[in-house]
Design an enzyme around this catalytic site. Structure first.
Site, PDB file in Angstrom:
ATOM      1  N   LYS A 197      59.442  33.281  26.566  1.00  0.00           N
ATOM      2  CA  LYS A 197      58.296  32.607  25.687  1.00  0.00           C
ATOM      3  C   LYS A 197      57.793  31.325  26.642  1.00  0.00           C
ATOM      4  CE  LYS A 197      58.050  29.950  21.418  1.00  0.00           C
ATOM      5  NZ  LYS A 197      58.862  29.831  20.235  1.00  0.00           N
ATOM      6  N   ARG A 207      51.282  26.070  14.366  1.00  0.00           N
ATOM      7  CA  ARG A 207      51.535  24.686  14.219  1.00  0.00           C
ATOM      8  C   ARG A 207      50.969  24.296  12.916  1.00  0.00           C
ATOM      9  NH1 ARG A 207      52.743  23.072  19.885  1.00  0.00           N
ATOM     10  NH2 ARG A 207      53.982  24.797  20.474  1.00  0.00           N
ATOM     11  N   ARG A 218      56.298  21.264  24.640  1.00  0.00           N
ATOM     12  CA  ARG A 218      57.712  21.779  24.839  1.00  0.00           C
ATOM     13  C   ARG A 218      57.898  22.464  25.973  1.00  0.00           C
ATOM     14  NH1 ARG A 218      58.457  22.275  19.319  1.00  0.00           N
ATOM     15  NH2 ARG A 218      56.958  23.698  17.922  1.00  0.00           N
ATOM     16  N   GLU A 234      65.171  35.218  32.811  1.00  0.00           N
ATOM     17  CA  GLU A 234      65.294  35.071  31.443  1.00  0.00           C
ATOM     18  C   GLU A 234      65.981  36.317  30.635  1.00  0.00           C
ATOM     19  OE1 GLU A 234      65.768  32.389  29.386  1.00  0.00           O
ATOM     20  OE2 GLU A 234      64.664  30.582  30.412  1.00  0.00           O
ATOM     21  N   LYS A 249      56.071  36.652  24.848  1.00  0.00           N
ATOM     22  CA  LYS A 249      55.124  35.860  23.998  1.00  0.00           C
ATOM     23  C   LYS A 249      54.552  34.679  24.680  1.00  0.00           C
ATOM     24  CE  LYS A 249      55.635  32.936  19.895  1.00  0.00           C
ATOM     25  NZ  LYS A 249      56.661  32.048  19.361  1.00  0.00           N
ATOM     26  N   SER A 275      49.339  33.460  17.006  1.00  0.00           N
ATOM     27  CA  SER A 275      48.268  33.123  16.057  1.00  0.00           C
ATOM     28  C   SER A 275      47.194  32.928  16.824  1.00  0.00           C
ATOM     29  CB  SER A 275      49.055  31.629  15.566  1.00  0.00           C
ATOM     30  OG  SER A 275      49.285  30.884  16.502  1.00  0.00           O
ATOM     31  N   TYR A 314      49.706  39.598  13.157  1.00  0.00           N
ATOM     32  CA  TYR A 314      49.366  39.312  11.783  1.00  0.00           C
ATOM     33  C   TYR A 314      48.451  40.279  11.213  1.00  0.00           C
ATOM     34  CZ  TYR A 314      51.491  34.814  13.403  1.00  0.00           C
ATOM     35  OH  TYR A 314      52.425  34.075  13.709  1.00  0.00           O
TER      36      TYR A 314
HETATM   37  C1  PBG Z   1      59.051  28.518  16.898  1.00  0.00           C
HETATM   38  C2  PBG Z   1      57.919  29.655  17.033  1.00  0.00           C
HETATM   39  C3  PBG Z   1      56.745  29.297  17.403  1.00  0.00           C
HETATM   40  C4  PBG Z   1      55.873  30.644  17.216  1.00  0.00           C
HETATM   41  C5  PBG Z   1      57.097  31.535  16.696  1.00  0.00           C
HETATM   42  N1  PBG Z   1      58.003  30.803  16.805  1.00  0.00           N
HETATM   43  C6  PBG Z   1      55.996  28.040  17.630  1.00  0.00           C
HETATM   44  C7  PBG Z   1      56.315  27.383  18.881  1.00  0.00           C
HETATM   45  O1  PBG Z   1      57.122  27.698  19.787  1.00  0.00           O
HETATM   46  O2  PBG Z   1      55.662  26.331  19.247  1.00  0.00           O
HETATM   47  C8  PBG Z   1      54.441  31.028  17.546  1.00  0.00           C
HETATM   48  C9  PBG Z   1      54.053  32.225  16.835  1.00  0.00           C
HETATM   49  C10 PBG Z   1      52.539  32.155  16.804  1.00  0.00           C
HETATM   50  O3  PBG Z   1      51.926  31.331  17.466  1.00  0.00           O
HETATM   51  O4  PBG Z   1      51.868  33.097  16.133  1.00  0.00           O
HETATM   52  N2  PBG Z   1      59.820  28.580  16.081  1.00  0.00           N
END
Ligand code: PBG
Length: 326
Positions: A197, A207, A218, A234, A249, A275, A314
């Site tokens: 990730k 967010r 992060r 990882e 991701k 997203s 989505y």
């Molecule tokens: C963290 C989480 C995130 C997403 C899924 N799980 C956000 C992040 O790490 O900031 C992002 C999913 C997306 O952008 O569609 N719980």
């Protein structure tokens, strides 16, 4: 100039010819729909940066999950938004908290007709918006956070999750969750690990979707977009710790990473069409700058072609509803 003898265009002449020869396919059972549920809502609340996606009430969430099951999707990935947040994300460990209730409600509606998957992370529950609890100096405390994830996963399993999905990028989270689940008699609950990730700008609209209170970034726990060896490391760790499925991701800016992971491991590989990838296509299509449905098809094709067995998107439900096929 001599005429060519070999003409690849011969195999592109008709739709049936092209369909016969397509190297990449996609079935509804390879798609997972992420869904958001917010505590205390009376009616669904649209997410402005994700046109067509909403924060659900418990009631509309169950309806969406039933639609997903009826459409033959593999599953739904549930994210919960509590009414109150605090520094340690207490609502995540409230057995009667919004996410636990959502899991139980959805599972009782869909049974085994589609898979109930849950996000195991604290960012929706903390007032500072980080994915874990903080040390006095403000860093995310890895080991203390992992203990909370383990407890959270056990509660999700008890509520009825088929798969739990730790997304916080803490070291050792998969092993700790596996041990806790097994200790609680939940040996058959699978772990879909967000193994890879990246610290990505493409999570921007999410967010808003989870009303995140994060300021800053992060980067001390999510990965550097520059790295692929780190991704393989990882993945190797998560598989060794007991991950049943590993996820990469975001998807689109990381197709090379999906391919590398697919070639490196023997467990199923998922990819999260996040997203920001959704928002870019929707925004451009709304302006008339891009043709929406072909762009969606091409996006999903690319992620499958890169090597993803499963895609979280989505668009999952609408893709099936409009009868699209790859
Ligand atoms: C963290 C989480 C995130 C997403 C899924 N799980 C956000 C992040 O790490 O900031 C992002 C999913 C997306 O952008 O569609 N719980």
């Amino acid at each position: 100039m001599t005429a060519p003898i070999i003409r690849p265009r011969r195999l592109r002449t008709t739709p049936v010819m092209r369909a016969m020869l397509a190297e990449t396919t996609l079935q509804p059972r390879q798609l997972v729909l992420p869904l958001f549920v917010a505590e205390g809502l009376r009616e669904p609340r649209p997410i402005s940066a994700m046109p067509g996606v909403v924060q659900h009430t418990l009631d509309t969430l169950s309806k969406a999950a039933v639609q997903a099951a009826d459409a033959g999707l593999a599953g739904v990935m549930l994210f919960g938004l509590p009414e109150t947040k605090d520094a340690v994300g207490s609502e995540a460990l409230n057995p009667d908290g919004i996410l636990n209730r959502a899991i139980a409600t959805v599972r009782s509606e869909v049974g085994d007709d589609c898979l109930v998957m849950s996000d195991v992370c604290l960012d929706e529950f903390t007032d500072h918006g980080h994915c874990g609890v903080l040390t006095p100096s403000g860093l995310v405390d890895n080991d203390a956070t992992v203990e909370l994830y383990a407890e959270m996963a056990v509660q999700h399993a008890a509520a009825g999750a088929h798969l739990v999905a730790p997304s916080g990028m803490m070291d050792g989270q998969v092993g700790a969750i596996r041990q806790a689940l097994d200790g609680a008699g939940a040996q058959d609950v699978a772990i879909l690990a967000y193994a890879v990730k990246y610290a990505s700008a493409f999570y921007g609209p999410f967010r808003e979707a989870v009303a995140s209170s994060l300021t800053g970034d992060r980067k001390s726990y999510q990965q550097d977009p520059a790295n692929v060896r780190d991704a393989l490391r990882e993945v190797e760790l998560d598989v060794a710790e007991g991950a049943d499925i590993v996820m990469v991701k975001p998807a689109l800016a990381y197709l090379d990473v999906i391919r590398a992971v697919r070639e490196a491991v023997n467990v199923p590989v998922a990819a999260y069409n996040v997203s920001g990838e959704y928002a870019m296509v929707e925004a451009a299509a709304a302006q008339g700058w891009i043709s929406r449905e072909p762009a969606i098809n091409e996006t999903l094709t690319a992620i499958r072609r890169a090597g993803a067995d499963i895609i979280l998107s989505y668009w999952a439900l609408e893709w099936v509803h409009r009868g699209a096929r790859l």
